[in-house]
Design an enzyme around this catalytic site. Structure first.
Site: not given
Length: 529
Positions: A109, A190, A214
């Site tokens: 990420k 997210s 998330s």
């Protein structure tokens, strides 16, 4: 330079992929729906190399992430990925195998730093030059275990903490992540890019981060297994922060075993993150067994707001748990007045202090070095940074009074106590080791006009605040959209939730591959008679 120009620079990796020509056998490697375990087996059997697999994933990203269904799940591919893969192939030929991740491409990420030639942007143009050349300890551990760092995944900008009217999955750098099951639907949370990318087989596994929802939301909504670990097992150093009380990286993959393999390599103490001082290394995949639920008491929570279709899917999942030998005990959630407001106070206060501390460590090319300066940057670049929603949470956080504020301390004490006592109390009342509930309902529409519109069930809040583990495992489709089953335990109960999740998964076989439909497959009726 305009925001559009800056985005084109970032996405140049994807649009060009200026890579050496692939040998014929490499182009034939199939990676769609291939598990991490199977990837390793291919290399062990000599049927594929790490270079061939890495190239196959890069080719798939190039064909589908900006082209084809246009998932926009990857912000940048790593220009050093093939070189890393070759070095690991050389090690394999020399007889050195680091473990089950040796030569396996993994996505990270884009709020987690890597030492590769990629910026860590958190989706914001303010961090377009944030090339730190340092590995976050969690990435260093994966690299030491033999993982190839394939690239960075898109995310909700600033991990979805900028605005209460945000559209999940959108960032100024990467655009809007699309859900592989229905392109008009959210990929959630997210870690949306990590979720969509793994669902689309752009990698066998990825790392996400969670503050509240998330990891588990994008995993559930993209048909994946995802683990939000206990706070203190995985380092947060060099991860763009929201809250040191609740932030944690977590593994995301298409099976429980793959998540356990990735997680085992992520765990470890980090002197720079005192919360991890007690982290104990172990192989979480070794103990997985289909009999893990035999005779185990499981607390069953039925949250409000479930549709009839979700209730039916949940009941089917509970029937599988009973078949696996679990003893199911219904429980009710206690009333928790004010827990949401207390959590929000904690997140806003820690956002200012933690983010200011992080920005102070970024390279000189990053000119926004405080939250106040980020707010000013967004105002100056409003056309690119705020075309759909503003930054009211940033502005509220900027007014908080620091970690010494009595109101902040009281909010943290209250929310932590309420969350931990709620989970522990439900488990105690059932005499249970585990709690289950639906993770989320199916994906809602991505809406740039009104932002996220969701009022259904969510399993994330209590384990996020308490710092307890939350594992989501696919339990099938509702109107063509994936939904997940959450397994929750007390702190450091990862082995329990992974074991239970594996026993359920192996019997349920509920995951379905995405079909990249324009809209959810809801059946007949839209056209009337």
């Amino acid at each position: 330079m305009t925001g559009g120009s800056m985005r084109r620079i970032f996405l140049g990796f994807l649009l060009g992929l200026a890579l050496p020509a692939a040998p014929a056998f490499a182009r034939k490697v199939t990676v769609e729906e291939v598990s991490l375990e199977q990837v390793q087996a291919l290399m062990t059997a000599g049927k594929a190399s790490s270079v061939a697999l890495t190239r196959a994933y890069l080719d798939r990203i190039a064909a589908m992430d900006r082209k084809g269904p246009g998932l926009r799940s990857v912000i940048a591919v790593n220009p050093q990925a093939l070189a890393q893969a070759k070095a690991l192939d050389d090690e394999r030929r020399a007889g050195r195998i680091r473990g089950p991740l040796h030569g396996v491409p993994v996505l990270i990420k884009d709020n987690i730093e890597t030492a590769d030639a990629m910026a860590t942007t958190a989706g914001s143009l303010a961090l377009k030059d944030n090339i730190t050349r340092r590995d976050a300890p969690v990435v260093a551990r994966l690299r030491a275990a033999g993982a190839v760092i394939l690239g960075k995944t898109n995310l909700s900008e600033w991990a979805n903490i900028r605005s209460s009217h945000a559209m999940s999955g959108w960032s100024a750098v990467g655009g809007l992540v699309r859900n592989p099951y229905a392109i008009d639907r959210t990929a959630c949370g997210s870690s949306s890019g990590s979720g969509a990318a793994v669902a689309a087989s752009f990698a066998a596994a990825a790392v996400g981060t969670e503050t509240d929802g998330s990891v588990v939301c994008p995993s559930s909504i993209n048909g994946l297994v995802g683990l939000k670990p206990s706070i203190g097992l995985v380092s947060r150093t060099h991860v763009v922060p929201i809250s040191h009380s609740q932030d944690t990286p977590g593994p995301m993959a298409r099976s429980v075993r793959d998540v356990a393999i990735l997680f085992s390599a992520m765990v470890g103490a980090d002197p720079a993150d005192p919360a991890t001082a007690g982290a104990v290394l172990r192989d979480y995949a070794a103990g997985l067994s289909v009999s893990a639920l035999s005779g185990v008491r499981v607390a069953v929570l039925r949250p409000e707001g479930m549709s009839a279709d979700l209730v039916a899917r949940y009941d089917a999942a509970l029937a599988v748990l009973k078949t696996a030998g679990a003893v199911l005990v219904e429980v009710k959630a206690p009333k928790l007045d004010g827990i949401g407001d207390a959590e929000f106070m904690v997140l806003k206060t820690e956002l200012k202090t933690d983010l200011d501390a992080y920005l102070a460590t970024t390279p000189p090319a990053v000119t926004a070095r405080t939250l106040d300066q980020l707010i000013a940057f967004n105002r100056a670049h409003a056309a690119d940074e705020m075309p759909f929603f503003a930054q009211e949470i940033f502005e509220e956080a900027a007014k908080t009074r620091g970690l010494g504020d009595p109101a902040y301390k009281a909010a943290r004490t209250k929310s932590l106590r309420q969350a931990s006592e709620a989970i522990d109390g439900m488990l105690r009342s059932a005499g249970a080791a585990l709690l289950v509930e639906p993770t989320y309902a199916g994906a809602w529409l991505s809406d740039p006009v009104y932002g996220d519109q969701y009022n259904g069930p969510s399993s994330s809040e209590l384990p996020a605040i308490a710092g307890y583990p939350n594992l989501t495992v696919p339990m099938g489709l509702v109107k063509g959209l994936p939904v997940g089953l959450s397994f929750i335990a007390t702190k450091n109960g990862e082995a329990a939730v992974l074991g239970a999740g594996y026993a359920y998964e192996q019997r349920a076989q509920a995951r379905r591959a995405p079909r990249y439909l324009a809209q959810a497959d809801v059946g007949a009726g839209l056209e009337g008679r």
